[in-house]
Write a protein that holds these residues in place. Structure first.
Motif, PDB file in Angstrom:
ATOM      1  N   SER A   1      -9.879  -2.643   2.861  1.00 36.07           N
ATOM      2  CA  SER A   1      -8.394  -2.500   2.345  1.00 36.07           C
ATOM      3  C   SER A   1      -8.008  -3.036   0.747  1.00 36.07           C
ATOM      4  O   SER A   1      -7.538  -2.410   0.077  1.00 36.07           O
TER       5      SER A   1
ATOM      6  N   ARG B   1      -3.834   2.833   5.324  1.00 35.38           N
ATOM      7  CA  ARG B   1      -4.409   1.626   4.897  1.00 35.38           C
ATOM      8  C   ARG B   1      -3.342   0.478   5.274  1.00 35.38           C
ATOM      9  O   ARG B   1      -3.437  -0.605   5.716  1.00 35.38           O
TER      10      ARG B   1
ATOM     11  N   LEU C   1      -7.338  -1.050  -2.376  1.00 41.06           N
ATOM     12  CA  LEU C   1      -6.161  -1.273  -3.002  1.00 41.06           C
ATOM     13  C   LEU C   1      -6.523  -1.796  -4.758  1.00 41.06           C
ATOM     14  O   LEU C   1      -5.751  -1.298  -5.609  1.00 41.06           O
TER      15      LEU C   1
ATOM     16  N   SER D   1       0.799  -1.080  -0.175  1.00 40.18           N
ATOM     17  CA  SER D   1      -0.043  -0.028   0.014  1.00 40.18           C
ATOM     18  C   SER D   1       0.819   1.412   0.108  1.00 40.18           C
ATOM     19  O   SER D   1       0.809   2.044   0.845  1.00 40.18           O
TER      20      SER D   1
ATOM     21  N   ARG E   1      -5.293   0.383  -7.960  1.00 41.32           N
ATOM     22  CA  ARG E   1      -4.686  -0.279  -9.196  1.00 41.32           C
ATOM     23  C   ARG E   1      -5.290  -0.294 -10.496  1.00 41.32           C
ATOM     24  O   ARG E   1      -4.719  -0.321 -11.550  1.00 41.32           O
TER      25      ARG E   1
END
Length: 141
Positions: free
Chosen positions: A131, A78, A135, A72, A139
């Motif tokens: 989380s 996070r 993420l 992260s 991305r």
């Protein structure tokens, strides 16, 4: 020394005493029930697993944060949330299950166990799920 060797050493240094000290620190409540000969190996298996997970959790807490920062890189919050959630999910089982044995059928104690162990475990699961979604979104664009 490789990190994997350090993890193995720390895990063993924590797990072996934890396994041996569990019934000493948390003597099982006398509720008039004893495990059968067939049940006892299952309880021992769980106790070994809890002690190993405690050792692995301590190792994760010692070495895992840099990995979380790499996972992260765009959010320190996070990374900390994932690190603490994973750490709690790993280290909490040993005291949690030992306290269940120690507590016996005391409902007041059971409520305390639920609030101090079950509720944070549920929160840690939600934190990790959120989380993960965060993420993936970061991305994917």
């Amino acid at each position: 020394m490789k990190t994997s060797v350090k993890v193995a050493i720390i895990t063993a240094l924590v797990a072996v005493p934890a396994f041996m000290l569990g019934p000493v620190l948390f003597p099982p409540a006398d509720i008039g029930v004893e495990p059968t000969a067939a049940q006892l190996p299952h309880f021992i298996f769980l106790a070994v697993g809890d002690a190993l997970l405690l050792g692995l959790g301590v190792s994760f807490l010692l070495f895992g944060f840099p990995v979380m920062r790499r996972v992260s890189p765009d959010s320190k919050l996070r990374a900390w949330a994932m690190y603490l959630s994973i750490g709690y999910l790993m280290v909490s089982w040993w005291p949690h299950l030992n306290l269940h044995s120690f507590n016996g059928m005391d409902l007041g104690g059971l409520l305390l166990i639920d609030y101090f162990f079950h509720l944070p475990l549920e929160i840690a699961g939600v934190v990790l799920a959120l989380s993960f979604v965060s993420l993936m979104r970061s991305r994917m664009g």
